[in-house]
Design an enzyme around this catalytic site. Structure first.
Site, PDB file in Angstrom:
ATOM      1  N   GLU A  48       1.032  -1.159  -0.156  1.00 50.47           N
ATOM      2  CA  GLU A  48      -0.074   0.144  -0.196  1.00 50.47           C
ATOM      3  C   GLU A  48       0.994   1.631  -0.245  1.00 50.47           C
ATOM      4  OE1 GLU A  48      -1.606  -2.977   0.433  1.00 50.47           O
ATOM      5  OE2 GLU A  48      -4.074  -2.538   0.387  1.00 50.47           O
ATOM      6  N   TYR A  57       3.544   2.659   2.228  1.00 47.03           N
ATOM      7  CA  TYR A  57       4.076   2.328   3.097  1.00 47.03           C
ATOM      8  C   TYR A  57       5.341   2.225   3.387  1.00 47.03           C
ATOM      9  CZ  TYR A  57      -0.699   3.167   5.658  1.00 47.03           C
ATOM     10  OH  TYR A  57      -1.685   3.745   5.490  1.00 47.03           O
ATOM     11  N   ARG A  68       2.077  -8.802   3.956  1.00 46.23           N
ATOM     12  CA  ARG A  68       1.480  -7.876   2.612  1.00 46.23           C
ATOM     13  C   ARG A  68       2.290  -7.461   2.086  1.00 46.23           C
ATOM     14  NH1 ARG A  68      -3.301  -5.104   4.538  1.00 46.23           N
ATOM     15  NH2 ARG A  68      -4.764  -4.630   2.492  1.00 46.23           N
ATOM     16  N   HIS A 106      -1.900   3.587  -1.958  1.00 48.52           N
ATOM     17  CA  HIS A 106      -2.173   4.909  -1.797  1.00 48.52           C
ATOM     18  C   HIS A 106      -3.120   5.820  -2.321  1.00 48.52           C
ATOM     19  CE1 HIS A 106      -4.374   2.351   1.599  1.00 48.52           C
ATOM     20  NE2 HIS A 106      -3.329   2.923   2.568  1.00 48.52           N
ATOM     21  N   GLN A 159     -18.310   5.082   3.086  1.00 51.56           N
ATOM     22  CA  GLN A 159     -18.921   6.638   4.147  1.00 51.56           C
ATOM     23  C   GLN A 159     -18.871   6.758   5.493  1.00 51.56           C
ATOM     24  OE1 GLN A 159     -22.706   6.455   1.380  1.00 51.56           O
ATOM     25  NE2 GLN A 159     -23.036   7.220   2.677  1.00 51.56           N
TER      26      GLN A 159
END
Ligand code: FAD
Ligand code: NAP
Ligand code: SF4
Length: 682
Positions: A175, A177, A225, A263, A350
């Site tokens: 992701e 990081y 991961r 991201h 949301q």
């Protein structure tokens, strides 16, 4: 459960319910609750709430839980006060969580997350001092000493996690990081032995996995991961992904989890318009190279999908994160062959991810109890009441289900021929089909809880006189606003209800008045011939994903967007950027999708009139006529509260919820939550 029932259930999802042996642990099934930060990690008393939250998910039967990311040191925190596990005094609060999960036979691993340059604070570090496009802070480049210290911090953190009772850890290597930043040359410009060649760039993850194994023991589960598809320029090539996977296995990992997209990537990976299981192909591609179990992930939200992925051999386990926010009992229901009662995650973001980015506690649009397990409960009532609910939109449906769950006798009326209210319009929007699931869930729950549902029954106050209700709940929703504008009754004017619900014929050129959530949805509807959410191939083509993996990062050389047959203008009066008020984590995909379709988004518009020529507007002080065949009104909504006012003037115990209460900025999240909160106290 009888043996015969167990057999029956296992026939439906046999792969999903197959146990898995990992490092001397037996996982009950192949489902992992993926890591999600909730905000409770940093809140005073938050770990007591987290304990109950995770306990309910463990009781619900998930094979292994992975916690939200916990930093191994100060620099790796998500935010200045982000959670960290570095000191023995921090262990006891984690024990609350592990004890709660173990008390019901569950398994839990703690995710260790070092954010690197994504850290939202001035102490962030990275392989090189390059600012990320999504954070305002420029990181400091780690010194060699700093790198060695970071490895030790991971080892120390995992040792403390073990002491806290976790069954393992997940090392977050994807992701975008810190670890991912070391692996990829775009963010790693080092010239020492931690940069340059690929072998040097993967030294950090390998050293961390080895150090974590050394600091713990053979009974400790280590999940790594791995970013299998970076979706950023200069991301890893496929050969590099394979090389890393093989090396991570050799370094001592127990399981490899799939990471999809940094991201900062401009390709959506988890929003509702992403087809279900769209990225499992990449895990499958790695499978032949790896001997330890592989977990696949992203947009798996139903047991059938999970079973299909597992039975086709694409992965050994499936990770579902948000689906367990939406329904703690997901696995138990699947096992009982009650998938129809699963409260499905609709991937809206949301109440979960959007909340994280607003520094609010996480919850769930379809399940307001998520992360409020100790606060919001629907206890059996000693005072059974006869309750009428008028309006079967999200507010009315939620109230009815929760009130009936408490033991009240509930009758739900709606003037329409089906339940769901506006969700029946929302689910017509390409990429929003998941709303069908919410209606299916409520329908089955109303049935199960024996709520009397009266459809085609438009209520006025006189109609209720023949009944003897103790409480009246008015959930009559909204009416679309018709702006005061010359020519608004012209034949070329349609409302969003005409377009989305009644499928009015719309011409080749359209102006949409109002660029809120519904204006965007209408633009999406008008520019897409068909929904891509059910066509992975077309979706990947439109978003530029290279499933052959010939290019770095898995990016196609060019996204291939089918041009829209319509010319669409999306207009608003406000000066702010069009679409700025959409969801934090999904708004950009809507804006980008419409940009791909060449929709003209214009702000600071002054509407003048509508006539045979089109929509006359003033833009930049110039009078222009947008020569369009149709004008679609998406100009917000007003409360439908006539019935409430009428009833309230005559009767006691009348309550108002959902859009009928406040129409402004109303969404299904607020409607459902309001219904649930009222049901908890009535
Ligand atoms: P409604 O859904 O309006 O339901 C009211 C119900 O009351 C209706 O079924 C109506 O028939 C019934 N009724 C009214 N008067 C009477 C009467 N007198 N007697 C009997 N029955 C009556 N929200 C989100 O959170 N996320 C989204 O992505 C999203 N997308 C949307 C997309 C579109 C195109 C639309 C139109 C809405 C979207 N919404 C979204 C908004 C969401 O659907 C609403 O906020 C929500 O439905 C409001 O719920 P409610 O129960 O208050 O009212
Ligand atoms: P909205 O988001 O409040 O947008 C209304 C739009 O109408 C605004 O762009 C507003 O912009 C315009 N407008 C308001 N009064 C007007 C007037 N008198 N004349 C002309 N234009 C006017 O409402 P919505 O689009 O109807 O959506 C309703 C709710 O559904 C939203 O609050 C949203 O939460 C929910 N929803 C959410 C999503 C989602 O993806 N999360 C999607 C759809 C709907 P200007 O005033 O600047 O012109
Ligand atoms: Fe899923 Fe939406 Fe709930 Fe998040 S808020 S868990 S995306 S349904």
């Amino acid at each position: 459960m009888s043996t015969s029932t167990t057999k029956l259930v296992n026939q439906r999802y046999p792969e999903l319910f197959k146990p898995l042996e990992v490092h001397n642990h037996t996982l009950a099934n192949r489902a992992i609750m993926g890591s999600m930060h909730t905000g409770l990690e940093e809140k005073k008393g938050g770990f007591d709430r987290l304990a109950q939250y995770y306990k309910e998910r463990a009781e619900g039967g998930v094979g292994l839980i992975v916690t939200g990311g916990i930093s191994p040191n100060l620099a790796g925190r998500v935010s200045p006060f982000g959670s960290q596990l570095s000191f023995p005094w921090q262990v006891s609060k984690h024990r609350k969580v592990t004890s709660a999960v173990h008390s019901v036979g569950g398994k839990i691993a703690m995710q260790i997350l070092h954010t690197g340059r994504y850290g939202y604070h001035p102490f962030s570090v990275a392989p090189s001092a390059i600012k990320s496009p999504i954070t305002p802070f420029k990181p400091k480049a780690l010194s060699k000493r700093g790198i060695n210290k970071t490895i030790k911090d991971f080892a120390n953190c995992s040792k403390l996690a073990k002491r806290a009772g976790y069954d393992g850890v997940e090392i977050m290597g994807s992701e975008g990081y810190l670890i991912n930043q070391f692996i990829v040359s775009k963010t790693n410009k080092r010239t020492d032995d931690w940069g340059g060649s690929f072998a040097n760039r993967i030294r950090l993850p390998l050293a961390i996995v080895k150090a974590v194994r050394d600091a713990t023991d053979e009974n400790f589960i280590i999940i790594y991961r791995l970013s299998m598809l970076d979706l950023v320029e200069q991301g890893s090539s496929w050969d590099e992904v394979v090389e890393l996977g093989i090396a991570i296995e050799a370094a001592g990992a127990s399981i490899i989890n799939t990471g999809i997209g940094w991201h900062e990537a401009r390709i959506p990976t988890i929003v509702t318009s992403v087809p279900r299981a769209n990225f499992t192909w990449v895990t499958a591609k790695l499978k032949k190279h790896i001997n330890i179990p592989l977990i696949t992930t992203n947009r798996i939200n139903a047991p059938e999908t999970a079973e299909q992925v597992l039975s086709s051999g694409q992965a050994d386990m499936v990770s579902m994160a948000r689906p367990f926010l939406a329904d703690a009992e997901f696995m138990a229901k699947a096992k009982r062959d009650e998938a129809r009662l699963i409260n499905t995650c609709i991937a809206c973001n949301q109440a979960c991810l959007d909340h994280v980015f607003k520094n609010k506690l996480v919850s769930c649009l379809v399940n307001p109890r998520a992360c409020e397990e100790t606060l919001l409960n629907f206890t059996t009532t000693a005072n059974v009441k006869n309750i009428a609910v008028i309006g079967a939109g999200p507010a009315g449906m939620a109230f009815s289900v929760y009130a009936a769950q408490r033991g009240h006798k509930v009758t739900l009326f709606d003037g329409a021929d089906k339940i769901g209210g506006q969700l029946n319009i929302a689910n017509q929007v390409p990429g929003k089909e998941e709303f069908f699931e919410t209606i299916r869930y409520f329908e089955n729950m109303l049935n199960k809880l024996a709520v009397t549902v009266e459809l085609n029954c438009l209520i006025d106050s006189s109609k209720l006189e023949k009944y003897n209700f103790d409480e009246l709940v008015v959930a009559t929703g909204i009416t679309p606003r018709i702006p005061e504008l010359e020519g608004v009754t012209h034949s070329k004017v349609l409302s969003y209800v005409d377009v989305l619900k009644h499928k009015a014929k719309v011409g080749e050129s359209v102006a949409i008045i109002g660029a809120g959530g519904i204006g965007f949805d209408v633009a999406e509807f008008l520019t897409h011939e068909q929904s891509l959410a059910i066509d992975s191939k077309a979706w990947n083509k439109e978003w530029g994903i290279d499933t052959e993996y010939e290019n770095r990062g898995g990016l196609a050389t060019k996204a291939q967007v089918e041009p829209s047959k319509r010319k669409v203008y999306l207009l608003q009066r406000k000066r702010t950027k069009v679409g700025v008020g959409l969801g934090k984590t999904s708004g950009w995909t809507h804006r980008l999708s419409l940009k791909h379709k060449k929709v003209k988004m214009i702000n600071d518009v002054n509407y003048i009139k509508i006539d045979d020529h089109g929509l006359h507007v003033q833009i930049d002080d110039k009078d222009i006529c947008l020569e369009v065949e149709h004008v679609v009104l998406c100009a917000g909504q007003v409360s439908n509260r006539v019935l409430y006012d009428e009833l309230n003037s005559k009767l006691a115990n009348v309550h108002l919820i959902g859009g009928a209460d406040v129409a402004l900025e109303l969404d299904a999240k607020r409607a459902i939550r309001q219904g649930a909160k009222l049901a908890a106290i009535l």
